[in-house]
Design a protein around this motif. Structure first.
Motif, short mmCIF file in Angstrom:
data_model
loop_
_atom_site.label_atom_id
_atom_site.label_comp_id
_atom_site.label_asym_id
_atom_site.label_seq_id
_atom_site.Cartn_x
_atom_site.Cartn_y
_atom_site.Cartn_z
N LEU A 1 -2.53 0.41 -4.27
CA LEU A 1 -1.68 -0.76 -4.05
C LEU A 1 -0.74 -0.96 -5.23
N ASP B 1 -3.53 4.81 2.13
CA ASP B 1 -4.61 4.12 2.87
C ASP B 1 -5.36 5.18 3.67
N PRO C 1 0.83 -1.21 0.00
CA PRO C 1 0.00 0.00 0.00
C PRO C 1 0.86 1.25 0.00
N THR D 1 -12.40 2.40 3.31
CA THR D 1 -10.99 2.76 3.17
C THR D 1 -10.57 2.62 1.71
N LYS E 1 -7.49 2.52 -1.02
CA LYS E 1 -6.07 2.17 -1.04
C LYS E 1 -5.52 2.29 -2.45
#
Length: 222
Positions: free
Chosen positions: A77, A51, A48, A73, A75
């Motif tokens: 990545l 976040d 990540p 949430t 993210k």
């Protein structure tokens, strides 16, 4: 006159009962033995780089309005092997996927008009199990969080552009090298026919007339 003597009659319903939850020391084996199962999140090979908590909306073209996709949430990545970056967002309680798409070099994120805590972008999303062109709007709790998201998103876009440019440059160099090799003419090797060895004449291929002439020749005097 009523008697004042206490009533000493024995009543069965007043007898003390043994406690129902009394521990007898007996052990009962479970009927079904459950084994621990490893659950894969699909994020094991990704790191990540962002976040943050947020709320996501998608634009409904039919209704011409924004519809909430969920709060949770978001993210960014990065895959450890390919270097590709995807945006993934799950709802906080159900963990249902709200958004799932790659961040490509052709994308751009912009601040939502009239709200400095929100921003919008277009993407080909796969959250519902099939590719769909979506217009997303994400809202954060503060202006700072929104700016951080936009800056990180744009950095990923620029990194993907540089990656594609390097890839194109490498491919072009390889193509030019291949063309230069093909343009080289092979060296002409002229063979000197005069220096070629003639095949040996076998006994069967000899002319019998030559042998007869040799027999008729008188022997040389010594």
């Amino acid at each position: 006159m009523a008697s004042t003597e206490p009533n000493y009659e024995h009543k069965e319903d007043q007898e003390p009962h043994a406690a129902e939850d009394e521990d007898t020391g007996a052990q009962v084996a479970p009927i079904v033995k459950l084994e621990e199962v490893a659950v894969s999140s699909g994020e094991e090979n990704e790191d990540p780089i962002l976040d943050m908590k947020s709320k996501l909306y998608r634009f409904d073209k039919d209704g011409n309005q924004w519809k909430e996709r969920g709060a949770g949430t978001v993210k960014l990545l990065k895959h450890r092997e390919t270097g590709k970056v995807r945006l993934l967002m799950r709802q906080s309680k159900t963990l249902k996927i709200c958004a799932n798409h790659l961040v490509l070099s052709t994308m751009s994120v912009q601040e939502h008009a009239g709200n400095d805590k929100s921003c919008v972008w277009h993407a080909t999303d796969f959250a519902d199990g099939e590719l769909k062109d979506e217009l997303f709007c994400i809202r954060f709790a503060s202006v700072e969080n929104c700016k951080t998201f936009m800056e990180t998103f744009q950095e990923v876009v620029e990194s993907q552009k540089n990656k594609e440019e390097n890839k194109d440059a490498t491919a072009t160099a390889g193509l030019l090298e291949k063309l230069s090799v093909e343009e080289k003419k092979p060296e002409d090797k002229t063979e000197d026919k005069s220096e070629e060895e003639k095949p040996a004449v076998t006994e069967e291929q000899k002319d019998p007339k030559e042998d007869a002439e040799k027999k008729d020749e008188p022997p040389s005097s010594t």
